[in-house]
Each structure stands twice: as C-alpha cells, then as structure tokens.
Design a protein around this motif. Structure first.
Motif, PDB file in Angstrom:
ATOM      1  N   LEU A 153      -2.130 -19.299   2.464  1.00 36.30           N
ATOM      2  CA  LEU A 153      -3.451 -19.649   2.976  1.00 36.30           C
ATOM      3  C   LEU A 153      -3.422 -20.864   3.902  1.00 36.30           C
ATOM      4  N   ILE A 154      -2.473 -21.747   3.712  1.00 35.86           N
ATOM      5  CA  ILE A 154      -2.453 -22.991   4.484  1.00 35.86           C
ATOM      6  C   ILE A 154      -1.323 -23.046   5.504  1.00 35.86           C
ATOM      7  N   ARG A 155      -0.440 -22.067   5.469  1.00 35.79           N
ATOM      8  CA  ARG A 155       0.749 -22.111   6.328  1.00 35.79           C
ATOM      9  C   ARG A 155       0.389 -22.095   7.816  1.00 35.79           C
ATOM     10  N   ALA A 156      -0.620 -21.296   8.181  1.00 36.79           N
ATOM     11  CA  ALA A 156      -0.962 -21.141   9.598  1.00 36.79           C
ATOM     12  C   ALA A 156      -1.859 -22.257  10.131  1.00 36.79           C
ATOM     13  N   HIS A 157      -2.339 -23.123   9.256  1.00 38.71           N
ATOM     14  CA  HIS A 157      -3.231 -24.219   9.663  1.00 38.71           C
ATOM     15  C   HIS A 157      -4.501 -23.697  10.331  1.00 38.71           C
ATOM     16  N   LYS A 158      -4.966 -22.542   9.891  1.00 37.84           N
ATOM     17  CA  LYS A 158      -6.163 -21.931  10.459  1.00 37.84           C
ATOM     18  C   LYS A 158      -7.138 -21.551   9.345  1.00 37.84           C
ATOM     19  N   PRO A 159      -8.429 -21.372   9.671  1.00 33.90           N
ATOM     20  CA  PRO A 159      -9.399 -20.969   8.642  1.00 33.90           C
ATOM     21  C   PRO A 159      -9.074 -19.593   8.091  1.00 33.90           C
ATOM     22  N   PRO A 174     -10.887 -24.191 -10.100  1.00 33.81           N
ATOM     23  CA  PRO A 174     -10.425 -24.036 -11.495  1.00 33.81           C
ATOM     24  C   PRO A 174     -11.543 -23.738 -12.485  1.00 33.81           C
ATOM     25  N   ASP A 175     -12.740 -24.252 -12.235  1.00 28.97           N
ATOM     26  CA  ASP A 175     -13.826 -24.096 -13.203  1.00 28.97           C
ATOM     27  C   ASP A 175     -14.840 -23.029 -12.799  1.00 28.97           C
ATOM     28  N   ALA A 176     -14.544 -22.264 -11.757  1.00 26.27           N
ATOM     29  CA  ALA A 176     -15.535 -21.321 -11.236  1.00 26.27           C
ATOM     30  C   ALA A 176     -15.539 -19.979 -11.947  1.00 26.27           C
ATOM     31  N   GLY A 177     -14.479 -19.662 -12.659  1.00 20.05           N
ATOM     32  CA  GLY A 177     -14.426 -18.354 -13.306  1.00 20.05           C
ATOM     33  C   GLY A 177     -14.057 -17.273 -12.311  1.00 20.05           C
ATOM     34  N   GLY A 178     -14.783 -16.158 -12.362  1.00 20.02           N
ATOM     35  CA  GLY A 178     -14.454 -15.022 -11.496  1.00 20.02           C
ATOM     36  C   GLY A 178     -15.032 -15.137 -10.114  1.00 20.02           C
ATOM     37  N   VAL A 179     -14.477 -16.012  -9.297  1.00 19.64           N
ATOM     38  CA  VAL A 179     -14.915 -16.142  -7.909  1.00 19.64           C
ATOM     39  C   VAL A 179     -14.520 -14.887  -7.141  1.00 19.64           C
ATOM     40  N   GLY A 180     -15.437 -14.378  -6.314  1.00 24.19           N
ATOM     41  CA  GLY A 180     -15.158 -13.132  -5.612  1.00 24.19           C
ATOM     42  C   GLY A 180     -14.513 -13.305  -4.252  1.00 24.19           C
ATOM     43  N   SER A 181     -15.007 -14.236  -3.436  1.00 28.11           N
ATOM     44  CA  SER A 181     -14.457 -14.427  -2.094  1.00 28.11           C
ATOM     45  C   SER A 181     -14.567 -15.903  -1.722  1.00 28.11           C
ATOM     46  N   ALA A 182     -13.830 -16.292  -0.698  1.00 24.54           N
ATOM     47  CA  ALA A 182     -13.806 -17.711  -0.332  1.00 24.54           C
ATOM     48  C   ALA A 182     -13.500 -17.877   1.145  1.00 24.54           C
ATOM     49  N   ALA A 183     -13.851 -19.066   1.650  1.00 28.98           N
ATOM     50  CA  ALA A 183     -13.489 -19.475   3.007  1.00 28.98           C
ATOM     51  C   ALA A 183     -12.790 -20.822   2.887  1.00 28.98           C
ATOM     52  N   LEU A 184     -11.652 -20.953   3.524  1.00 28.91           N
ATOM     53  CA  LEU A 184     -10.819 -22.148   3.384  1.00 28.91           C
ATOM     54  C   LEU A 184     -10.437 -22.681   4.756  1.00 28.91           C
ATOM     55  N   MET A 185     -10.431 -24.001   4.884  1.00 27.12           N
ATOM     56  CA  MET A 185     -10.027 -24.638   6.133  1.00 27.12           C
ATOM     57  C   MET A 185      -9.049 -25.770   5.842  1.00 27.12           C
ATOM     58  N   PRO A 186      -7.783 -25.653   6.266  1.00 27.66           N
ATOM     59  CA  PRO A 186      -6.810 -26.735   6.060  1.00 27.66           C
ATOM     60  C   PRO A 186      -7.201 -27.976   6.863  1.00 27.66           C
ATOM     61  N   LEU A 187      -6.895 -29.131   6.315  1.00 30.88           N
ATOM     62  CA  LEU A 187      -7.096 -30.395   7.017  1.00 30.88           C
ATOM     63  C   LEU A 187      -5.744 -30.832   7.555  1.00 30.88           C
ATOM     64  N   VAL A 188      -5.569 -30.700   8.857  1.00 29.93           N
ATOM     65  CA  VAL A 188      -4.261 -30.941   9.472  1.00 29.93           C
ATOM     66  C   VAL A 188      -4.409 -31.935  10.622  1.00 29.93           C
ATOM     67  N   ASP A 189      -3.568 -32.968  10.621  1.00 28.31           N
ATOM     68  CA  ASP A 189      -3.540 -33.948  11.697  1.00 28.31           C
ATOM     69  C   ASP A 189      -2.192 -33.838  12.396  1.00 28.31           C
ATOM     70  N   GLY A 190      -2.174 -33.126  13.505  1.00 22.94           N
ATOM     71  CA  GLY A 190      -0.903 -32.850  14.173  1.00 22.94           C
ATOM     72  C   GLY A 190      -0.076 -31.916  13.316  1.00 22.94           C
ATOM     73  N   ASP A 191       1.080 -32.388  12.837  1.00 23.18           N
ATOM     74  CA  ASP A 191       1.915 -31.595  11.934  1.00 23.18           C
ATOM     75  C   ASP A 191       1.746 -32.024  10.479  1.00 23.18           C
ATOM     76  N   GLU A 192       0.917 -33.026  10.254  1.00 26.15           N
ATOM     77  CA  GLU A 192       0.743 -33.543   8.900  1.00 26.15           C
ATOM     78  C   GLU A 192      -0.380 -32.799   8.171  1.00 26.15           C
ATOM     79  N   GLU A 193      -0.050 -32.240   7.021  1.00 28.33           N
ATOM     80  CA  GLU A 193      -1.029 -31.534   6.206  1.00 28.33           C
ATOM     81  C   GLU A 193      -1.691 -32.524   5.246  1.00 28.33           C
ATOM     82  N   LEU A 194      -2.966 -32.781   5.479  1.00 23.79           N
ATOM     83  CA  LEU A 194      -3.686 -33.789   4.707  1.00 23.79           C
ATOM     84  C   LEU A 194      -4.363 -33.223   3.470  1.00 23.79           C
TER      85      LEU A 194
END
Length: 234
Positions: A153-159, A174-194
């Motif tokens: 999910l985070i390798r490409a540094h894209k949403p 961790p506390d959400a239980g049966g989550v169905g879907s999600a949207a994720l956005m990595p926080l990346v500064d240049g090549d550094e994964e924050l």
C-alpha cells in the motif's frame, strides 16, 4: 416550350425516388415541414407499443424524454457541486487548523477531529514512522513493520483506495472491527517515508478505485511540510 416540359418530365421519371433522396432533400431543406405544416398529419411513426403516432406526438414524446434526462443531469451536477463545495469548505478549515498546530499532538488532534466531526468519516488513522517510544499522542510505528504489514500500500508513494485485505485493515484501524474499504495516502518527503493518513468505512463500496482522493492528497501535502518542523520541535 412543350418540348421543354416533356424533357423535364422524362428526366424526373428517370430519377427513381427513394429513401436516400428524401433524406438528402430534408437534410438540405430543414424548413420543409414548416413550409408544409399539413404534411405533419400525414406522417406517422410506429410507437413502442405497436400503435402509430403522428410526427407531432412523437416529437413531443422525444422532447419530454430529453427534458426528463436534462433534469436528471442538472440534479446530478447540482448535487456534485454542493458536495465539492462542502469538501472545499471543510478541507480549507482543516488546513488552517493544521497550520495552527505547534506540536505533533495538536496536528493529530486537528486531523482526527476534522475527520470525525466535519467529514463524517467512520474511521481515521494517522501513523508516523519512527521509534514507538517517541512521546506523542498519534500512533508511531517502525517503518520496517509497516513495510511488512502494508508494504504493497505504501511502496508506490501514491494514494490507494478500495477493499483491502483483513490484515491490512487491521493494521490501519486496530479497533474498527470489520472495516469494509479504505483510502490511504502515504506521507512522503522526497525519498523519506514519514508516515501515512487513512480513512475507512464498513461499507465495502465507500472507497473504490474511482473515488476521488484530491482532498486527502492535499491534506497530506500540508502535513508533509509541517512534520519535520514539529518533530524537531518536539
């Protein structure tokens, strides 16, 4: 003169009238029916039910259907415009709140509060990569463990949007239980994964590959510029 008339009649007879000629004539004489309104009563078109309707009735029916379709389109556009306006207003308010943050805790609080109260998100996650012993309200995880759990999910540094694996969802919420879907956005500064920010829903169709991520990307861009200063100050 009589010879001329006979010649014209002969030429007319030689040209066999067919559908294509009528079509071409009407295409180049769009005002034909306007000049000959009585012809409307003689033209009939088969109705879907099998009965015949006059051309005027058919035109009225077509115009009515187009009117209904245009109303539906206008309603859809109006709904989208209102939703975009709402997202813009809430995103602007969140960005200002993030800019006012003086610590990581305040940054975390501003993000999670806005997700919960303004954006009405069921589950929100704000994870920083670093030493878990670092003192902060937000969650801090080693980068290596994140790569093991959600590396794809985070390798490409894209949403990323969509239905995720159970293990991935469990890591993000961790506390959400049966989550169905999600949207994720990595926080990346240049090549550094924050770190990363993510939102989730029990509805498997809430976040999909067609879901817009502009607002999430915009928020992430602001966070990336704030994090180095706040972490150094903390």
């Amino acid at each position: 003169m009589a010879a001329g008339n006979e010649q014209a009649q002969t030429v007319a007879a030689a040209v066999e009238l067919n559908d294509e000629l009528v079509r071409e004539y009407l295409k180049h004489n769009g005002d034909f029916l306007q000049r000959n309104p009585d012809m409307l009563d003689h033209l009939h078109i088969s109705h879907a039910s099998g009965s015949a309707v006059s051309l005027v009735e058919k035109q009225v029916s077509v115009l009515r259907e187009r009117n209904i379709d245009m109303r539906h389109r206008l309603t859809h556009l109006t709904t989208n415009a209102r939703e975009n306006d709402r997202l813009y207003t809430h995103t602007r308010a969140l960005v200002l709140a993030l800019l006012d943050a003086n610590t990581l805790d305040e940054l975390y609080t501003a993000f999670t509060r806005a997700m919960r109260e303004e954006f009405k998100v069921e589950h929100a996650s704000f994870i920083l990569f670093g030493d878990p012993r670092e003192s902060a309200t937000c969650r801090i995880e080693p980068l290596e463990s994140a790569r093991i759990e959600i590396g794809a999910l985070i390798r490409a540094h894209k949403p990323v949007c969509g239905v995720l694996r159970k293990e991935e969802l469990g890591y993000l919420f961790p506390d959400a239980g049966g989550v169905g879907s999600a949207a994720l956005m990595p926080l990346v500064d240049g090549d550094e994964e924050l770190g990363l920010i993510a939102v989730g829903s029990a509805d498997t169709g809430r976040y999909s590959s067609s879901t817009g991520t502009l607002f999430l990307t915009h928020i992430a861009d602001v966070m990336v510029r704030l994090l180095p200063r706040l972490r150094a100050a903390g």
